[in-house]
Write a protein that holds these residues in place. Structure first.
Motif, PDB file in Angstrom:
ATOM      1  N   ARG A   1      44.645  38.481  56.246  1.00  0.00           N
ATOM      2  CA  ARG A   1      45.669  38.064  57.220  1.00  0.00           C
ATOM      3  C   ARG A   1      45.235  36.850  58.027  1.00  0.00           C
ATOM      4  NH1 ARG A   1      45.963  42.093  60.722  1.00  0.00           N
ATOM      5  NH2 ARG A   1      45.064  43.799  59.515  1.00  0.00           N
ATOM      6  N   GLU A   2      43.941  36.703  58.228  1.00  0.00           N
ATOM      7  CA  GLU A   2      43.469  35.582  59.055  1.00  0.00           C
ATOM      8  C   GLU A   2      43.120  34.328  58.240  1.00  0.00           C
ATOM      9  OE1 GLU A   2      40.835  36.437  62.277  1.00  0.00           O
ATOM     10  OE2 GLU A   2      41.800  38.360  62.708  1.00  0.00           O
ATOM     11  N   SER A   3      43.433  34.335  56.950  1.00  0.00           N
ATOM     12  CA  SER A   3      43.078  33.193  56.090  1.00  0.00           C
ATOM     13  C   SER A   3      44.263  32.264  55.877  1.00  0.00           C
ATOM     14  CB  SER A   3      42.615  33.712  54.725  1.00  0.00           C
ATOM     15  OG  SER A   3      41.507  34.560  54.890  1.00  0.00           O
ATOM     16  N   ASP A   4      43.984  30.999  55.589  1.00  0.00           N
ATOM     17  CA  ASP A   4      45.058  30.049  55.263  1.00  0.00           C
ATOM     18  C   ASP A   4      45.554  30.270  53.835  1.00  0.00           C
ATOM     19  OD1 ASP A   4      44.808  28.703  57.758  1.00  0.00           O
ATOM     20  OD2 ASP A   4      43.002  27.717  56.989  1.00  0.00           O
ATOM     21  N   ALA A   5      44.649  30.625  52.962  1.00  0.00           N
ATOM     22  CA  ALA A   5      45.026  30.921  51.576  1.00  0.00           C
ATOM     23  C   ALA A   5      44.214  32.132  51.122  1.00  0.00           C
ATOM     24  CB  ALA A   5      44.747  29.729  50.676  1.00  0.00           C
ATOM     25  N   VAL A   6      44.848  32.989  50.336  1.00  0.00           N
ATOM     26  CA  VAL A   6      44.182  34.206  49.859  1.00  0.00           C
ATOM     27  C   VAL A   6      44.172  34.199  48.333  1.00  0.00           C
ATOM     28  CG1 VAL A   6      44.221  36.730  49.833  1.00  0.00           C
ATOM     29  CG2 VAL A   6      44.978  35.491  51.881  1.00  0.00           C
ATOM     30  N   ALA A   7      42.989  34.359  47.771  1.00  0.00           N
ATOM     31  CA  ALA A   7      42.869  34.525  46.327  1.00  0.00           C
ATOM     32  C   ALA A   7      42.570  36.003  46.102  1.00  0.00           C
ATOM     33  CB  ALA A   7      41.747  33.650  45.786  1.00  0.00           C
ATOM     34  N   GLN A   8      43.547  36.714  45.606  1.00  0.00           N
ATOM     35  CA  GLN A   8      43.379  38.157  45.477  1.00  0.00           C
ATOM     36  C   GLN A   8      42.680  38.517  44.168  1.00  0.00           C
ATOM     37  OE1 GLN A   8      47.069  40.405  45.736  1.00  0.00           O
ATOM     38  NE2 GLN A   8      45.926  42.306  45.403  1.00  0.00           N
ATOM     39  N   THR A   9      41.739  39.461  44.273  1.00  0.00           N
ATOM     40  CA  THR A   9      41.156  40.041  43.062  1.00  0.00           C
ATOM     41  C   THR A   9      42.001  41.269  42.740  1.00  0.00           C
ATOM     42  OG1 THR A   9      39.625  41.199  44.536  1.00  0.00           O
ATOM     43  CG2 THR A   9      38.780  39.279  43.399  1.00  0.00           C
ATOM     44  N   LEU A  10      42.383  41.420  41.495  1.00  0.00           N
ATOM     45  CA  LEU A  10      43.277  42.529  41.160  1.00  0.00           C
ATOM     46  C   LEU A  10      42.490  43.646  40.482  1.00  0.00           C
ATOM     47  CD1 LEU A  10      45.878  39.956  40.147  1.00  0.00           C
ATOM     48  CD2 LEU A  10      46.247  41.607  41.974  1.00  0.00           C
ATOM     49  N   ALA A  11      41.434  44.085  41.178  1.00  0.00           N
ATOM     50  CA  ALA A  11      40.571  45.131  40.614  1.00  0.00           C
ATOM     51  C   ALA A  11      41.190  46.518  40.788  1.00  0.00           C
ATOM     52  CB  ALA A  11      39.202  45.088  41.281  1.00  0.00           C
ATOM     53  N   GLY A  12      42.180  46.644  41.666  1.00  0.00           N
ATOM     54  CA  GLY A  12      42.701  47.975  42.008  1.00  0.00           C
ATOM     55  C   GLY A  12      41.727  48.631  42.968  1.00  0.00           C
ATOM     56  N   PRO A  13      42.099  49.817  43.505  1.00  0.00           N
ATOM     57  CA  PRO A  13      41.234  50.465  44.496  1.00  0.00           C
ATOM     58  C   PRO A  13      39.860  50.778  43.910  1.00  0.00           C
ATOM     59  CG  PRO A  13      43.344  51.615  44.307  1.00  0.00           C
ATOM     60  CD  PRO A  13      43.325  50.580  43.229  1.00  0.00           C
ATOM     61  N   GLU A  14      38.821  50.427  44.655  1.00  0.00           N
ATOM     62  CA  GLU A  14      37.454  50.719  44.216  1.00  0.00           C
ATOM     63  C   GLU A  14      36.933  51.848  45.100  1.00  0.00           C
ATOM     64  OE1 GLU A  14      34.070  47.716  42.790  1.00  0.00           O
ATOM     65  OE2 GLU A  14      34.034  47.992  44.972  1.00  0.00           O
ATOM     66  N   ILE A  15      36.618  52.984  44.485  1.00  0.00           N
ATOM     67  CA  ILE A  15      36.233  54.186  45.241  1.00  0.00           C
ATOM     68  C   ILE A  15      34.714  54.315  45.334  1.00  0.00           C
ATOM     69  CG2 ILE A  15      36.526  56.706  45.435  1.00  0.00           C
ATOM     70  CD1 ILE A  15      39.212  55.263  45.474  1.00  0.00           C
ATOM     71  N   GLY A  16      34.013  54.060  44.232  1.00  0.00           N
ATOM     72  CA  GLY A  16      32.545  54.162  44.235  1.00  0.00           C
ATOM     73  C   GLY A  16      31.969  53.238  45.296  1.00  0.00           C
ATOM     74  N   VAL A  17      30.985  53.731  46.021  1.00  0.00           N
ATOM     75  CA  VAL A  17      30.386  52.905  47.081  1.00  0.00           C
ATOM     76  C   VAL A  17      29.711  51.669  46.469  1.00  0.00           C
ATOM     77  CG1 VAL A  17      28.519  52.852  48.793  1.00  0.00           C
ATOM     78  CG2 VAL A  17      30.207  54.687  48.844  1.00  0.00           C
ATOM     79  N   ALA A  18      29.111  51.841  45.318  1.00  0.00           N
ATOM     80  CA  ALA A  18      28.495  50.700  44.633  1.00  0.00           C
ATOM     81  C   ALA A  18      29.591  49.864  43.980  1.00  0.00           C
ATOM     82  CB  ALA A  18      27.508  51.190  43.581  1.00  0.00           C
ATOM     83  N   SER A  19      29.678  48.633  44.395  1.00  0.00           N
ATOM     84  CA  SER A  19      30.748  47.763  43.894  1.00  0.00           C
ATOM     85  C   SER A  19      30.482  47.347  42.445  1.00  0.00           C
ATOM     86  CB  SER A  19      30.823  46.532  44.794  1.00  0.00           C
ATOM     87  OG  SER A  19      31.902  45.722  44.405  1.00  0.00           O
ATOM     88  N   THR A  20      31.463  47.471  41.602  1.00  0.00           N
ATOM     89  CA  THR A  20      31.311  47.065  40.193  1.00  0.00           C
ATOM     90  C   THR A  20      32.499  46.205  39.769  1.00  0.00           C
ATOM     91  OG1 THR A  20      32.323  49.174  39.508  1.00  0.00           O
ATOM     92  CG2 THR A  20      29.911  49.026  39.444  1.00  0.00           C
TER      93      THR A  20
ATOM     94  N   GLN B   1      37.222  28.418  64.336  1.00  0.00           N
ATOM     95  CA  GLN B   1      36.991  27.704  65.612  1.00  0.00           C
ATOM     96  C   GLN B   1      36.355  26.340  65.387  1.00  0.00           C
ATOM     97  OE1 GLN B   1      34.541  30.471  67.722  1.00  0.00           O
ATOM     98  NE2 GLN B   1      36.282  31.823  68.173  1.00  0.00           N
ATOM     99  N   ASN B   2      35.640  26.208  64.278  1.00  0.00           N
ATOM    100  CA  ASN B   2      34.948  24.959  63.998  1.00  0.00           C
ATOM    101  C   ASN B   2      35.691  24.096  62.974  1.00  0.00           C
ATOM    102  OD1 ASN B   2      32.107  24.819  65.475  1.00  0.00           O
ATOM    103  ND2 ASN B   2      32.633  26.950  65.061  1.00  0.00           N
ATOM    104  N   GLY B   3      36.998  24.292  62.941  1.00  0.00           N
ATOM    105  CA  GLY B   3      37.867  23.351  62.232  1.00  0.00           C
ATOM    106  C   GLY B   3      37.905  23.433  60.716  1.00  0.00           C
ATOM    107  N   GLN B   4      37.420  24.540  60.155  1.00  0.00           N
ATOM    108  CA  GLN B   4      37.450  24.642  58.691  1.00  0.00           C
ATOM    109  C   GLN B   4      38.780  25.232  58.205  1.00  0.00           C
ATOM    110  OE1 GLN B   4      34.255  23.544  57.035  1.00  0.00           O
ATOM    111  NE2 GLN B   4      34.533  22.784  59.111  1.00  0.00           N
ATOM    112  N   ALA B   5      39.243  24.791  57.066  1.00  0.00           N
ATOM    113  CA  ALA B   5      40.324  25.499  56.379  1.00  0.00           C
ATOM    114  C   ALA B   5      39.718  26.788  55.828  1.00  0.00           C
ATOM    115  CB  ALA B   5      40.872  24.645  55.246  1.00  0.00           C
ATOM    116  N   ILE B   6      40.501  27.872  55.808  1.00  0.00           N
ATOM    117  CA  ILE B   6      39.936  29.177  55.442  1.00  0.00           C
ATOM    118  C   ILE B   6      40.593  29.727  54.174  1.00  0.00           C
ATOM    119  CG2 ILE B   6      39.428  31.533  56.210  1.00  0.00           C
ATOM    120  CD1 ILE B   6      38.281  29.580  58.197  1.00  0.00           C
TER     121      ILE B   6
END
Ligand code: M6R
Length: 365
Positions: free
Chosen positions: A138-157, A120-125
């Motif tokens: 889906r709501e971004s102008d460009a997506v940089a994907q991390t290819l970590a695969g599904p992460e199941i543990g609640v603690a992100s690693t 709403q405030n005019g930034q590229a996303i």
């Protein structure tokens, strides 16, 4: 499936060399020694006035590391805030500004709300996400994907280290476009990035030592983590990981802040974990360690052979990491930090994959 591992978190920790390698293949032209972003020229790095980063939890700490890289390598001014604050503080956003949102799940409510505010405030996303079909993607102008695969543990690693690998690539791309990095220096950095999975595999071999340390840590009521520069966000991440899965109270601090308050806590009961590769800031961190040692504090030092030789005190334990170029070292130093939390929680008999009160994805504010 957990394979041979006791927990998803352990499996995901051990997958890290592979998933970082995989992510990097999507962002680097390894033979050519250059960065090659999967979304091409969608972002005009050269004309950017400012980068605004926002995220929650571990993804926010990845963004904090990224701030150091974008500022130093690309000379790009960076603002960063947790999404729950960013979304409500009515921050003025600049012309020619890029807003960057970081999220493993791509569904975190506060991060998504921050994205909509920036739009709403005019930034590229631009977003860095692990789930490409997510709302944030889906709501971004460009997506940089991390290819970590599904992460199941609640603690992100593994999502965290892949976020860092993507940020390293983005910062180098921005630096090239903005004329702050020569082709030769780019090739040098790319070589270092390529060497990371091998260094990470070596860091994983430190697990038996870390297991011994965990027994001691499990007795602590509070743990302090210290770091300078890009090791500061790692100190924050280390403290978050330990809190989440072992329920031991922990705090991360910029080492230089020690004498502005937390030094009052130092006694022989509180372990102080110092994250300090032998980089340009190492000497400064050494003087902070001396301050801790002089007050009878117990130091656990994570450094390399040079750092261990030059620390000038006798830490209670030293985790000696392989030698590496310091710029992208956080991608490797994240591993002992994660293993410390994991081993401590396992030793205490905690449910590391499903810690109490936590959900994998926080879709309500
Ligand atoms: O899916 P996200 O990356 O947006 O999630 C953000 C945080 O909720 C998340 O990183 C949380 O802090 C983790 N439990 C950390 O281990």
């Amino acid at each position: 499936e957990k394979g041979n591992h006791r927990h998803f978190m352990a499996k995901e920790i051990y997958e890290q060399p592979e998933v970082v390698g995989h992510t990097l293949t999507q962002y680097l032209d390894m033979a050519g020694g250059t960065v090659r972003l999967p979304f091409g020229d969608k972002i005009d790095w050269k004309s950017l006035s400012r980068l605004t980063i926002s995220a929650c939890g571990t993804s926010y700490y990845a963004g904090l590391v990224a701030k150091y890289w974008f500022e130093k390598l690309a000379r790009l001014p960076v603002e960063i805030d947790v999404a729950s604050e960013f979304r409500y503080r009515e921050a003025p956003l600049p012309d020619q500004g890029l807003a960057l949102f970081v999220s493993q799940s791509g569904e975190t409510a506060d991060t998504l709300a921050g994205l909509r505010y920036a739009r709403q405030n005019g930034q590229a996303i631009l977003s860095v996400v692990n789930v490409p079909t997510s709302t944030i993607a889906r709501e971004s102008d460009a997506v940089a994907q991390t290819l970590a695969g599904p992460e199941i543990g609640v603690a992100s690693t593994k999502a965290f280290v892949c976020q860092l690998a993507v940020f390293a690539s983005l910062a180098l791309a921005a630096a090239r476009a903005r004329g702050t990095l020569s082709a030769q220096d780019e090739a040098g950095h790319v070589q270092h990035l390529i060497s990371l999975p091998g260094l990470m595999a070596r860091a994983l071999e430190l697990e038996p030592e870390i297991e011994k340390l965990a027994r001691e840590l499990s007795k602590a009521k509070d743990v302090l983590y210290l770091g300078r520069g890009t090791s500061f966000p790692l100190a924050l991440e280390g403290a978050l990981k330990l809190k989440e899965i072992s329920y031991i109270h922990a705090e991360g601090y910029a080492a230089g802040e020690l004498k502005h308050g937390p030094i009052a806590l130092i006694d022989e009961d509180m372990p102080v974990i110092v994250v300090a590769p032998h980089d340009t800031l190492y000497e400064k961190t050494v003087s902070n360690m001396q301050e801790v040692a002089a007050r009878g504090g117990r130091i656990i030092l994570i450094t390399d052979a040079k750092g261990a030789a030059e620390c000038g005190i006798e830490p209670e334990a030293t985790i000696v990491m392989p030698e590496m170029d310091p710029t992208f070292a956080p991608i490797v130093y994240a591993l002992p930090i994660q293993m410390i939390a994991y081993q401590t929680a396992v030793f205490m008999g905690k449910d590391v994959d499903q810690p109490r009160n936590l959900a994998k994805s926080v879709t309500v504010e």
